[in-house]
Design a protein around this motif. Structure first.
Motif, short mmCIF file in Angstrom:
data_model
loop_
_atom_site.label_atom_id
_atom_site.label_comp_id
_atom_site.label_asym_id
_atom_site.label_seq_id
_atom_site.Cartn_x
_atom_site.Cartn_y
_atom_site.Cartn_z
N SER A 30 0.83 -1.20 0.00
CA SER A 30 0.00 0.00 0.00
C SER A 30 0.86 1.25 0.00
CB SER A 30 -0.90 0.00 1.24
OG SER A 30 -1.56 1.25 1.40
N GLU A 31 1.88 1.27 0.85
CA GLU A 31 2.75 2.45 0.95
C GLU A 31 3.46 2.74 -0.37
OE1 GLU A 31 5.24 1.35 4.20
OE2 GLU A 31 3.86 2.13 5.73
N LEU A 32 3.96 1.68 -1.01
CA LEU A 32 4.65 1.85 -2.28
C LEU A 32 3.71 2.37 -3.36
CD1 LEU A 32 6.81 -1.41 -2.31
CD2 LEU A 32 7.67 0.94 -2.15
N THR A 33 2.48 1.89 -3.34
CA THR A 33 1.51 2.28 -4.36
C THR A 33 1.00 3.70 -4.13
OG1 THR A 33 0.82 -0.03 -4.59
CG2 THR A 33 -0.66 1.65 -5.47
N ARG A 34 0.69 4.02 -2.88
CA ARG A 34 0.17 5.35 -2.58
C ARG A 34 1.23 6.43 -2.74
NH1 ARG A 34 -1.03 6.15 2.31
NH2 ARG A 34 -0.24 4.22 3.26
N ALA A 35 2.49 6.02 -2.68
CA ALA A 35 3.58 6.98 -2.84
C ALA A 35 3.62 7.56 -4.25
CB ALA A 35 4.91 6.31 -2.52
N THR A 36 2.93 6.91 -5.19
CA THR A 36 2.90 7.41 -6.56
C THR A 36 1.95 8.60 -6.72
OG1 THR A 36 1.14 5.87 -7.24
CG2 THR A 36 3.41 5.09 -7.43
N VAL A 37 1.14 8.83 -5.71
CA VAL A 37 0.21 9.97 -5.75
C VAL A 37 0.96 11.22 -5.29
CG1 VAL A 37 -1.93 10.95 -4.84
CG2 VAL A 37 -1.75 8.48 -5.25
N LYS A 38 0.94 12.25 -6.09
CA LYS A 38 1.66 13.48 -5.76
C LYS A 38 0.97 14.25 -4.63
CE LYS A 38 3.48 14.09 -10.46
NZ LYS A 38 3.54 15.00 -11.63
N GLY A 39 1.77 14.99 -3.90
CA GLY A 39 1.24 15.84 -2.86
C GLY A 39 1.03 15.12 -1.53
N LYS A 40 0.53 15.86 -0.56
CA LYS A 40 0.30 15.34 0.77
C LYS A 40 -0.91 14.40 0.75
CE LYS A 40 -0.33 16.73 5.58
NZ LYS A 40 -0.46 17.88 6.53
N LYS A 41 -0.75 13.27 1.40
CA LYS A 41 -1.82 12.26 1.43
C LYS A 41 -2.34 12.12 2.86
CE LYS A 41 1.38 9.93 -0.61
NZ LYS A 41 2.08 11.03 -1.33
N PRO A 42 -3.62 12.37 3.07
CA PRO A 42 -4.19 12.31 4.42
C PRO A 42 -3.99 10.94 5.06
CG PRO A 42 -5.72 13.33 2.88
CD PRO A 42 -4.63 12.71 2.05
N ASP A 43 -3.63 10.93 6.35
CA ASP A 43 -3.50 9.69 7.11
C ASP A 43 -4.62 9.67 8.15
OD1 ASP A 43 -2.88 7.46 8.54
OD2 ASP A 43 -0.79 8.01 8.93
N ARG A 44 -5.69 8.95 7.83
CA ARG A 44 -6.84 8.87 8.73
C ARG A 44 -7.08 7.43 9.13
NH1 ARG A 44 -9.67 13.46 8.96
NH2 ARG A 44 -10.01 12.65 11.06
N ARG A 45 -6.02 6.69 9.32
CA ARG A 45 -6.13 5.29 9.69
C ARG A 45 -6.86 5.16 11.03
NH1 ARG A 45 -1.33 0.75 9.68
NH2 ARG A 45 -2.59 -0.97 10.50
N GLY A 46 -7.93 4.37 11.03
CA GLY A 46 -8.71 4.13 12.23
C GLY A 46 -9.49 5.33 12.72
N ALA A 47 -9.56 6.40 11.93
CA ALA A 47 -10.22 7.62 12.36
C ALA A 47 -11.73 7.46 12.46
CB ALA A 47 -9.89 8.75 11.40
N ASP A 48 -12.32 8.19 13.41
CA ASP A 48 -13.77 8.22 13.55
C ASP A 48 -14.30 9.31 12.63
OD1 ASP A 48 -16.41 8.39 14.22
OD2 ASP A 48 -16.10 8.54 16.39
N LEU A 49 -14.78 8.89 11.47
CA LEU A 49 -15.32 9.83 10.49
C LEU A 49 -16.81 9.57 10.26
CD1 LEU A 49 -12.34 9.63 7.95
CD2 LEU A 49 -12.83 11.47 9.58
N MET A 50 -17.47 9.08 11.29
CA MET A 50 -18.90 8.79 11.19
C MET A 50 -19.67 10.09 10.93
SD MET A 50 -19.32 6.03 14.30
CE MET A 50 -21.10 5.93 14.08
N GLY A 51 -20.41 10.10 9.83
CA GLY A 51 -21.20 11.27 9.49
C GLY A 51 -20.38 12.46 9.04
N ALA A 52 -19.09 12.27 8.77
CA ALA A 52 -18.21 13.38 8.39
C ALA A 52 -18.64 14.02 7.08
CB ALA A 52 -16.77 12.89 8.28
N LYS A 53 -18.47 15.33 7.00
CA LYS A 53 -18.80 16.08 5.79
C LYS A 53 -17.56 16.10 4.89
CE LYS A 53 -22.74 17.00 7.70
NZ LYS A 53 -23.95 16.24 7.29
N LEU A 54 -17.49 15.18 3.98
CA LEU A 54 -16.31 15.03 3.13
C LEU A 54 -16.68 15.15 1.64
CD1 LEU A 54 -14.71 12.03 5.04
CD2 LEU A 54 -13.88 14.39 5.02
#
Length: 269
Positions: A163-187
């Protein structure tokens, strides 16, 4: 993805409808103990309300995916002998509960070895796949002795690196929300390409039009998440269960190999 990792209910003795427990909730209309047949199960191992599961209060059944574990236990481990005919039903159900996470690991490994940026890991990933597969083809006693958490830990280390190697191909800052509580989040419209959303709680989150390309969503809870217009074209480790649990529409983009749920047409209106 091989057919062995796709659920084939016609070659399974409805193990998910018997072996697994569920509790009365928004997902299930009743409470059922492990090892007890669901009240909707027919004598021929078919569901009596399959066409109306959501309407009857069983949406949890529509999002479940055994990754092919059901037919493996039914046809390979027990050689076509159903739990109704088995001398010790508990062994059949226990075998299924172990086979289920093993087949899920195989599914993730199968996807991991298709990721070009992680090609340096492909040999190790293939070796891990073959090792887990051998276990799934072993005897009942060997299967029942498997330390599933240990196997999951070994495989997860490879999946994280891929995953890390693959996501590293995406330019710019990549959000790290591992295990985050995003229930009902406005995204709505969120830039989440390459994000780490492993095990994130996205229940009922508004992800309309969000960019989730190459986001790692392994274990993320998408129940009732609004994915209308979202782009999950090559989201990492996205499963059919997660797609089925969410809401989407004709504009939602999902990876090749996954199916657009029937209820999405209504959800997208």
């Amino acid at each position: 993805m091989t057919d062995d990792l796709r659920a084939d209910c016609s070659n399974c003795f409805a193990l998910c409808c018997v072996a697994l427990p569920f509790t009365a909730s928004a997902d299930f209309a009743i409470t059922k103990n492990a090892g007890t047949p669901c009240r909707n199960l027919l004598a021929d191992h078919r569901c009596g309300i399959h066409a109306d599961l959501r309407a009857k209060g069983f949406p949890g059944c529509t999002v479940f995916d055994c990754f092919g574990a059901g037919q493996k236990v039914s046809q390979t481990t027990f050689g076509g002998v159903s739990w109704r005919e088995a001398g010790d039903r508990r062994r059949v159900f226990d075998a299924f509960t172990i086979m289920l996470p093993l087949h899920e690991l195989l599914w993730y490994l199968a996807q991991a070895r298709t990721l070009s940026p992680a090609r340096a890991l492909h040999d190790r990933i293939s070796a891990a796949y073959e090792q887990v597969e051998r276990i799934t083809l072993s005897t009942v006693d060997t299967l029942l002795a498997v330390d599933v958490p240990a196997r999951r830990k070994e495989v997860n280390e490879l999946l994280v690196k891929a995953s890390e190697l693959t996501r590293a191909t995406v330019k710019g800052k990549k959000p790290d929300r591992r295990g985050a509580d995003l229930m009902g989040a406005k995204l709505k419209g969120a830039a989440l390409a390459g994000a780490n959303l492993r095990s994130a709680y996205l229940i009922a989150a508004d992800l309309r039009g969000a960019d989730l390309r190459l986001a790692d969503v392994i274990g993320a809870d998408f129940r009732d998440a609004d994915l209308r217009g979202a782009d999950l074209t090559d989201a990492l480790f996205l499963t059919q269960s997660q797609v089925n649990a969410a809401r989407g529409d004709a504009a939602t983009r999902i990876p090749a190999g996954l199916s657009r749920p029937p209820h999405w047409s209504a959800a997208g209106k």
